[in-house]
Each structure stands twice: as structure tokens, then as C-alpha cells.
Design a protein around this motif. Structure first.
Motif, PDB file in Angstrom:
ATOM      1  N   PRO A 131       6.449   5.378   6.682  1.00 36.88           N
ATOM      2  CA  PRO A 131       5.382   5.565   5.686  1.00 36.88           C
ATOM      3  C   PRO A 131       4.208   6.367   6.226  1.00 36.88           C
ATOM      4  CG  PRO A 131       6.149   3.301   5.669  1.00 36.88           C
ATOM      5  CD  PRO A 131       6.773   3.948   6.860  1.00 36.88           C
ATOM      6  N   GLU A 132       3.849   6.142   7.495  1.00 37.33           N
ATOM      7  CA  GLU A 132       2.706   6.839   8.075  1.00 37.33           C
ATOM      8  C   GLU A 132       2.983   8.334   8.226  1.00 37.33           C
ATOM      9  OE1 GLU A 132      -0.151   6.716  12.098  1.00 37.33           O
ATOM     10  OE2 GLU A 132       1.446   5.231  11.795  1.00 37.33           O
ATOM     11  N   LYS A 133       4.149   8.689   8.782  1.00 38.75           N
ATOM     12  CA  LYS A 133       4.489  10.106   8.958  1.00 38.75           C
ATOM     13  C   LYS A 133       4.611  10.806   7.609  1.00 38.75           C
ATOM     14  CE  LYS A 133       6.848   9.674  13.413  1.00 38.75           C
ATOM     15  NZ  LYS A 133       8.142   9.848  14.148  1.00 38.75           N
ATOM     16  N   GLU A 134       5.184  10.120   6.631  1.00 39.61           N
ATOM     17  CA  GLU A 134       5.339  10.702   5.303  1.00 39.61           C
ATOM     18  C   GLU A 134       3.976  10.984   4.679  1.00 39.61           C
ATOM     19  OE1 GLU A 134       8.413   9.488   1.966  1.00 39.61           O
ATOM     20  OE2 GLU A 134       6.576   8.289   1.782  1.00 39.61           O
ATOM     21  N   ALA A 135       3.053  10.033   4.810  1.00 36.26           N
ATOM     22  CA  ALA A 135       1.703  10.223   4.265  1.00 36.26           C
ATOM     23  C   ALA A 135       1.002  11.390   4.943  1.00 36.26           C
ATOM     24  CB  ALA A 135       0.890   8.939   4.431  1.00 36.26           C
ATOM     25  N   HIS A 136       1.178  11.537   6.255  1.00 33.36           N
ATOM     26  CA  HIS A 136       0.544  12.636   6.975  1.00 33.36           C
ATOM     27  C   HIS A 136       1.116  13.990   6.559  1.00 33.36           C
ATOM     28  CE1 HIS A 136      -0.898   9.835  10.486  1.00 33.36           C
ATOM     29  NE2 HIS A 136      -1.564   9.662   9.361  1.00 33.36           N
ATOM     30  N   LEU A 196       7.978   6.870   0.124  1.00 32.99           N
ATOM     31  CA  LEU A 196       8.755   7.387  -1.010  1.00 32.99           C
ATOM     32  C   LEU A 196      10.220   7.542  -0.625  1.00 32.99           C
ATOM     33  CD1 LEU A 196       6.277  10.142  -2.242  1.00 32.99           C
ATOM     34  CD2 LEU A 196       6.780   7.977  -3.388  1.00 32.99           C
ATOM     35  N   GLY A 197      10.465   7.896   0.632  1.00 31.17           N
ATOM     36  CA  GLY A 197      11.824   8.054   1.131  1.00 31.17           C
ATOM     37  C   GLY A 197      12.200   6.930   2.075  1.00 31.17           C
ATOM     38  N   THR A 245       0.829  -1.209   0.000  1.00 30.73           N
ATOM     39  CA  THR A 245       0.000   0.000   0.000  1.00 30.73           C
ATOM     40  C   THR A 245       0.866   1.262   0.000  1.00 30.73           C
ATOM     41  OG1 THR A 245      -1.577  -1.244   1.361  1.00 30.73           O
ATOM     42  CG2 THR A 245      -1.954   1.122   1.137  1.00 30.73           C
ATOM     43  N   PRO A 246       1.241   1.769  -1.177  1.00 29.12           N
ATOM     44  CA  PRO A 246       2.058   2.991  -1.264  1.00 29.12           C
ATOM     45  C   PRO A 246       1.192   4.246  -1.172  1.00 29.12           C
ATOM     46  CG  PRO A 246       1.716   2.122  -3.452  1.00 29.12           C
ATOM     47  CD  PRO A 246       0.999   1.182  -2.506  1.00 29.12           C
ATOM     48  N   LEU A 247       0.625   4.497   0.024  1.00 32.79           N
ATOM     49  CA  LEU A 247      -0.276   5.628   0.218  1.00 32.79           C
ATOM     50  C   LEU A 247       0.410   6.955  -0.112  1.00 32.79           C
ATOM     51  CD1 LEU A 247      -2.945   6.832   1.202  1.00 32.79           C
ATOM     52  CD2 LEU A 247      -2.106   6.607   3.551  1.00 32.79           C
ATOM     53  N   SER A 248       1.677   7.094   0.272  1.00 36.16           N
ATOM     54  CA  SER A 248       2.405   8.337   0.001  1.00 36.16           C
ATOM     55  C   SER A 248       2.504   8.620  -1.486  1.00 36.16           C
ATOM     56  CB  SER A 248       3.809   8.273   0.605  1.00 36.16           C
ATOM     57  OG  SER A 248       3.768   8.194   2.012  1.00 36.16           O
ATOM     58  N   ALA A 249       2.761   7.592  -2.273  1.00 33.45           N
ATOM     59  CA  ALA A 249       2.861   7.771  -3.728  1.00 33.45           C
ATOM     60  C   ALA A 249       1.528   8.242  -4.300  1.00 33.45           C
ATOM     61  CB  ALA A 249       3.299   6.460  -4.384  1.00 33.45           C
TER      62      ALA A 249
END
Length: 273
Positions: free
Chosen positions: A196-201, A191-192, A152-156
Motif C-alpha cells: 500500500p505504501e509503495k502504491e501510494a507513493h 488497489l492492487g 485507510t485506502p490512501l491509494s484509492a
């Protein structure tokens, strides 16, 4: 023949086009003056200005009297779906509901000149399956075979949605965008190199800071819900709806309500449901 007239949403515009509805102080600017309002603003001061008048001036108007027109015009809506196509949820149920809602919206968009787009994220990337369009035929072709499965690439997905909406705002400055995200919020690919959760937020906050309105549809079943979709909605400053409201007819009504609620460009309040 269309039963409805033109574009559905009304927004204020700084351009010298659109219907003149009211006036406001022009702060010395002399473009697009509202002459009626300017004369009304100057009228109470005529006696005080009599000494400064010469024989050629019947009515004294100064720059501080200037009133500028406030105009409104019809604007098209852009409804961008961002759909989680990973194996983490009931994929078949989600896709069937999403396809039905998009096609229902497109039928209405054809009459109202709105456009609809679709981004799908799964495995390690996001894909723009349906670029913004009001073509029912193109939508049917794009919706016929959506790939599912994987992580699940939510950030992308959020990053691509942000880029699409920003590009549309540049190409169509008067467009009124609405992002609809269908996910359980459980992103597990970044992405980095960070969380993943912090990046998406962070990406969600970036979308909210650009005055891009969003709606989150929580695709997790109530028994397994960890509140991740609600947390994403909070960072987006968006409303969060539940899986039970995902039938195509109710989602369609939800979209219509979100389109008509509030003022274009205004930040929606945090809410969940």
C-alpha cells in the motif's frame, strides 16, 4: 455586491484572449503578432535591407522579425480536499477543522469564482462527497454527514483525486488546481496486490508529474509521528504542514498562500514544516 473583482489568479494563456503584457520571438508563426514589437525588431536592419527594397516597400519586415504577443488572463482556482476519514486519527477534530475551512473557502470562492471539492477515503474506497462547486448550499449539505471509520485506502483517495483533477483540466483548461491532502500517510489498503505504501507513493509521483500542485496536512500527533505524511509530501513534491496548523483560520490562510505562491503549472519545491 462583490468587494473583490473576478477571478483571483493570473496565468499565461496561448489563446488570443487576455491582456497583452509583452512579446517574444514568434519563430516564424504569423498568428497573434505583436506589431509594435515586430517593427522594433526589424528597425535595426533597415539599412542593410535597402538594396532588396523596391519602390513600394517603405519598411522591410521578414519572418525572422515576427514577435508574438504574450497574454495573461484571470483564471479560476479549484481547491480539492482529500480527507482521511479512517479511525487511525482524531476524526472529530479533523472533520470539524476541515468543514470550517471548506465553508470559509466557499464564502471567498463565491466572490472570486473559485470552486471547492471534497473527497473522503475510508474502509476500502474513496468517495467524491462534494464534486467541484462554488455553491455554499451544496457544500453544507455534503458536509453535514461524512462517514468515518475503518481502514485507510490512501491509494484509492489519491487515484480519485488524480482523476477528478485531470477531468477538470480537460473541461476547464485554464483552471488552476490545488490538492490539499489531510492524512497521517499511513495507508493500509492497496488497489492492487502490492505494498500500500509503495502504491501510494507511485500515485503521488504521477500527480506531481502532471504539474498538479499539492499540500499535505500531517494529521498525526507529534508524539506518534513516523514521518509517513512527510514521505508522501516528498513524492508529491509538496509542502507538508502539521496538525497544529489545522485550525480552520490557519488552514484558510495556508490555502490562500499556496494559491498565490509560484507560477501556475510550476513544480513546487520540496519542503516541510
Amino acid at each position: 455586491m462583490r468587494k473583490q473583482s473576478g477571478r483571483r489568479s493570473q496565468t499565461q494563456t496561448d489563446r488570443k484572449r487576455g491582456r497583452y503584457i509583452q512579446a517574444r520571438p514568434a519563430n516564424g508563426k504569423a498568428d497573434d503578432l505583436a506589431f509594435d514589437a515586430t517593427l522594433r525588431a526589424a528597425a535595426p536592419f533597415q539599412k542593410a535591407r535597402e538594396e532588396g527594397k523596391n519602390n513600394e516597400v517603405a519598411f522591410s519586415v521578414r519572418r525572422e522579425d515576427y514577435q508574438r504577443k504574450v497574454r495573461v488572463r484571470r483564471t479560476a482556482n479549484l481547491i480539492l480536499f482529500l480527507v482521511d476519514a479512517s479511525w487511525s486519527m482524531a476524526v472529530a477534530e479533523r472533520m470539524a477543522a476541515t468543514k470550517g475551512a471548506i465553508l470559509s473557502l466557499l464564502t471567498d470562492a463565491y466572490q472570486r469564482r473559485d470552486r471547492v471539492g471534497l473527497i473522503v477515503f475510508q474502509k476500502d474506497r474513496a468517495t467524491l462527497v462534494l464534486p467541484p462547486t462554488n455553491s455554499v448550499l451544496l457544500a453544507q449539505q455534503a458536509l453535514a454527514d461524512i462517514p468515518v471509520g475503518g481502514k485507510t485506502p490512501l491509494s484509492a483517495g489519491l487515484q480519485m483525486a488524480y482523476e477528478v483533477l485531470k477531468r477538470e483540466k480537460i473541461l476547464h483548461p485554464d483552471v488552476y488546481p490545488l490538492l490539499i491532502i489531510l492524512t497521517d500517510g499511513a495507508g493500509n489498503v492497496a488497489l492492487g496486490s502490492g505494498s500500500p505504501e509503495k502504491e501510494a507513493h507511485l500515485l503521488a509521483e504521477q500527480i506531481a508529474n502532471e504539474d498538479l500542485r499539492s499540500v499535505v496536512i500531517n494529521m498525526e500527533h507529534e508524539a506518534f509521528d513516523q514521518g509517513l505524511a512527510h514521505a508522501l509530501a516528498d513524492h508529491l513534491q509538496a509542502t507538508c504542514y502539521t496538525l497544529d496548523e489545522l485550525r480552520s483560520d490557519t488552514l484558510y490562510r495556508t490555502v490562500q498562500k499556496e494559491i498565490h505562491s509560484g507560477v501556475p503549472g510550476a513544480q513546487p519545491g520540496k519542503a516541510s514544516r
